[in-house]
Design a protein around this motif. Structure first.
Motif, short mmCIF file in Angstrom:
data_model
loop_
_atom_site.label_atom_id
_atom_site.label_comp_id
_atom_site.label_asym_id
_atom_site.label_seq_id
_atom_site.Cartn_x
_atom_site.Cartn_y
_atom_site.Cartn_z
N LEU A 128 -10.61 9.22 -2.06
CA LEU A 128 -11.70 8.52 -2.06
C LEU A 128 -11.79 7.06 -3.61
N PRO A 129 -12.42 5.93 -3.68
CA PRO A 129 -11.66 5.09 -4.37
C PRO A 129 -13.51 5.34 -5.79
N ALA A 130 -13.02 5.70 -7.26
CA ALA A 130 -14.19 5.85 -8.06
C ALA A 130 -14.33 4.79 -8.72
N GLY A 131 -14.23 3.01 -8.45
CA GLY A 131 -14.60 1.91 -8.56
C GLY A 131 -14.36 1.04 -7.03
N GLU A 132 -13.76 0.16 -7.29
CA GLU A 132 -13.45 -0.94 -6.39
C GLU A 132 -12.62 -0.44 -5.20
N ALA A 133 -12.81 -0.41 -4.15
CA ALA A 133 -11.68 -0.02 -2.67
C ALA A 133 -10.41 -1.26 -3.20
N LEU A 134 -9.32 -0.53 -2.24
CA LEU A 134 -8.16 -2.07 -1.68
C LEU A 134 -9.33 -1.79 -0.75
N GLU A 135 -8.45 -3.56 -0.26
CA GLU A 135 -8.69 -4.21 0.79
C GLU A 135 -8.26 -3.16 2.31
N SER A 136 -8.84 -2.69 3.66
CA SER A 136 -9.01 -2.61 4.51
C SER A 136 -7.25 -2.66 4.77
N PHE A 137 -5.93 -1.63 5.32
CA PHE A 137 -5.15 -1.62 5.90
C PHE A 137 -4.68 -1.51 7.01
N ALA A 138 -3.91 -1.87 7.62
CA ALA A 138 -3.45 -2.09 8.55
C ALA A 138 -2.67 -0.65 8.80
N GLN A 174 0.96 0.00 7.53
CA GLN A 174 1.15 -0.69 5.66
C GLN A 174 1.16 0.80 5.38
N PHE A 175 1.38 0.63 4.12
CA PHE A 175 1.18 1.33 2.15
C PHE A 175 1.18 1.42 1.58
N ALA A 176 1.03 2.24 0.56
CA ALA A 176 0.53 1.62 -0.96
C ALA A 176 1.87 2.63 -2.03
N MET A 177 1.63 1.45 -3.16
CA MET A 177 2.36 2.50 -4.08
C MET A 177 0.85 3.08 -4.60
N VAL A 178 1.38 4.76 -4.10
CA VAL A 178 0.65 5.63 -5.32
C VAL A 178 1.22 6.36 -6.80
N GLY A 179 0.77 6.20 -7.53
CA GLY A 179 0.82 6.56 -8.64
C GLY A 179 0.32 7.44 -9.75
N LEU A 180 1.08 8.86 -10.53
CA LEU A 180 0.26 9.12 -11.81
C LEU A 180 1.03 8.70 -13.06
N SER A 226 -1.73 6.85 6.87
CA SER A 226 -1.88 8.30 7.84
C SER A 226 -3.25 8.10 8.40
N GLY A 227 -4.30 7.62 8.00
CA GLY A 227 -5.79 7.76 8.03
C GLY A 227 -6.15 6.32 7.37
N ALA A 228 -7.46 5.61 7.69
CA ALA A 228 -8.28 5.47 6.40
C ALA A 228 -9.52 5.29 7.99
N ALA A 229 -10.74 5.82 6.44
CA ALA A 229 -11.90 5.24 7.45
C ALA A 229 -13.04 4.99 6.53
N GLY A 230 -13.81 3.43 6.77
CA GLY A 230 -13.96 2.98 5.14
C GLY A 230 -13.26 2.85 4.08
N LYS A 231 -14.53 3.28 3.00
CA LYS A 231 -13.41 3.26 1.97
C LYS A 231 -12.49 5.09 1.74
N TYR A 232 -12.39 5.87 2.81
CA TYR A 232 -11.67 6.72 2.64
C TYR A 232 -10.14 6.58 2.68
N THR A 235 -4.47 6.88 17.14
CA THR A 235 -5.50 6.71 17.01
C THR A 235 -6.00 5.49 17.55
N THR A 236 -5.49 4.04 17.08
CA THR A 236 -5.45 2.88 17.23
C THR A 236 -5.67 2.73 19.01
N VAL A 237 -5.07 3.08 19.48
CA VAL A 237 -5.03 3.09 21.09
C VAL A 237 -5.40 3.77 21.45
N LEU A 238 -5.69 5.47 21.21
CA LEU A 238 -6.66 6.51 22.06
C LEU A 238 -7.66 5.83 22.29
#
Ligand SMILES: Cc1cc2nc3c(=O)[nH]c(=O)nc-3n(C[C@H](O)[C@H](O)[C@H](O)COP(=O)(O)OP(=O)(O)OC[C@H]3O[C@@H](n4cnc5c(N)ncnc54)[C@H](O)[C@@H]3O)c2cc1C
Length: 272
Positions: free
Chosen positions: A28-38, A41-47, A58-64, A125-128
């Motif tokens: 969940l975004p701590a502030g601003e959220a990324l644009e919605s994914f199709a 698509q992928f994200a660069m995830v880092g620490l 692998s899934g998205a709903a609203g800001k999640y 999930t899209t097709v179903l």
């Protein structure tokens, strides 16, 4: 472009163990959220201090956002062991998307190997979600052993639907397994696919994608109706650094989802 280089802070709100080496993180975004994914698509995830890797949505709903991570190296190990509440940086969405809508009025075939089911889950999930628009919906999912399937509960739900044909295959069986054993390409022959009416979405290890696409084209599926995901190592995500260049493509920008007519020759080039 500079905004796409700056990670946004996200927080882990759930971590679900999928199998012996993979977890699904819900963020969940701590502030601003990324644009919605199709889907695809992928994200660069880092620490900070550890590194950043490309991870499919692998899934998205609203800001999640949902990412499924297989623990194979330094960064993925750290991500897979993040506790609930931990903060991480996310950039994206990047890359091309699957086009399940190309299959409206036709048969959808999803073929996944291992963690390749993660980027394909949103296709299913899209097709179903718009099931009436498609003819057959077939999912062939391969795993090394039965306990190593991702999304086991969801696979069981798909298996119970009469409008989904789910075939699970494993490389090595375990006690109680009565499904097929072998490569994901093996059940394809028994599906009685109508080639021109089939649109295929394929993700897994490169040899598996090549074998699957070759099998499908041999039974008459047009190469233009096969999409694969080319998940070679990526760095910037925005088509600038050149790290993921493969032939004429910058895969982070022109992939990872690529049509088989283009991918066919490029997959023959070994990864450095
Ligand atoms: C577009 C794209 C989408 C991706 N989506 C996902 C995803 O949804 N989930 C996910 O877990 N990973 C995904 N990856 C792979 C991910 O980006 C990293 O390559 C992977 O997490 C390894 O990074 P690392 O730094 O932890 O390991 P590294 O230190 O880079 O590698 C450690 C060792 O593991 C091997 N290795 C690297 N990747 C894999 C792999 N996938 N399977 C088996 N061995 C491997 C390497 O050859 C090396 O020997 C994706 C990659 C791309 C390009």
């Amino acid at each position: 472009m500079i905004e796409q280089m700056l990670p946004l802070p996200y927080r882990v709100i759930e971590s679900v163990v999928e199998n012996s080496d993979s977890v699904t993180l819900t963020l969940l975004p701590a502030g601003e959220a990324l644009e919605s994914f199709a889907p695809g698509q992928f994200a660069m995830v880092g620490l900070p201090g550890i590194g950043e890797v490309a991870i499919s949505i692998s899934g998205a709903a609203g800001k999640y956002l949902r990412h499924t991570v297989r623990d194979v190296g330094a960064v993925s190990h750290a991500l897979a062991h993040l506790p609930v509440g931990a903060q991480l940086g996310v950039r994206g969405p990047f890359g091309t998307a699957w086009n399940p809508h190309s299959a409206v009025g036709a048969d959808v075939l999803v073929v996944a190997g291992g963690v390749g089911l993660a980027p394909l889950r949103p296709v299913v999930t899209t097709v179903l979600g718009e099931r009436a628009q498609y003819r057959r919906v077939i999912v062939v999912a391969g795993a090394r052993t039965p306990p190593e399937y991702l999304f086991q509960t969801e696979l069981d739900r798909w298996a119970q639907r009469i409008d989904v044909e789910l075939i699970r295959t494993v490389d090595r069986p375990a006690p109680g397994w009565d499904g097929p054993v072998g490569l994901v390409t093996e059940p394809l022959a028994s599906l009685a696919l109508i080639g021109p009416c089939t649109f295929a979405f394929v993700c897994g290890p490169e040899p598996m994608m090549t074998a699957t696409a070759d099998t499908l084209t041999a039974v008459g599926v047009p190469a233009e109706q096969i999409e694969v995901s080319m998940e070679r190592d990526m760095k910037c995500g925005v088509g600038v650094c050149g790290h993921c260049q493969l032939g004429p493509l910058l895969l982070c920008r022109d992939g990872a989802v690529v049509g088989w007519p283009v991918a066919r020759g490029l997959l023959a080039i070994p990864e450095l």
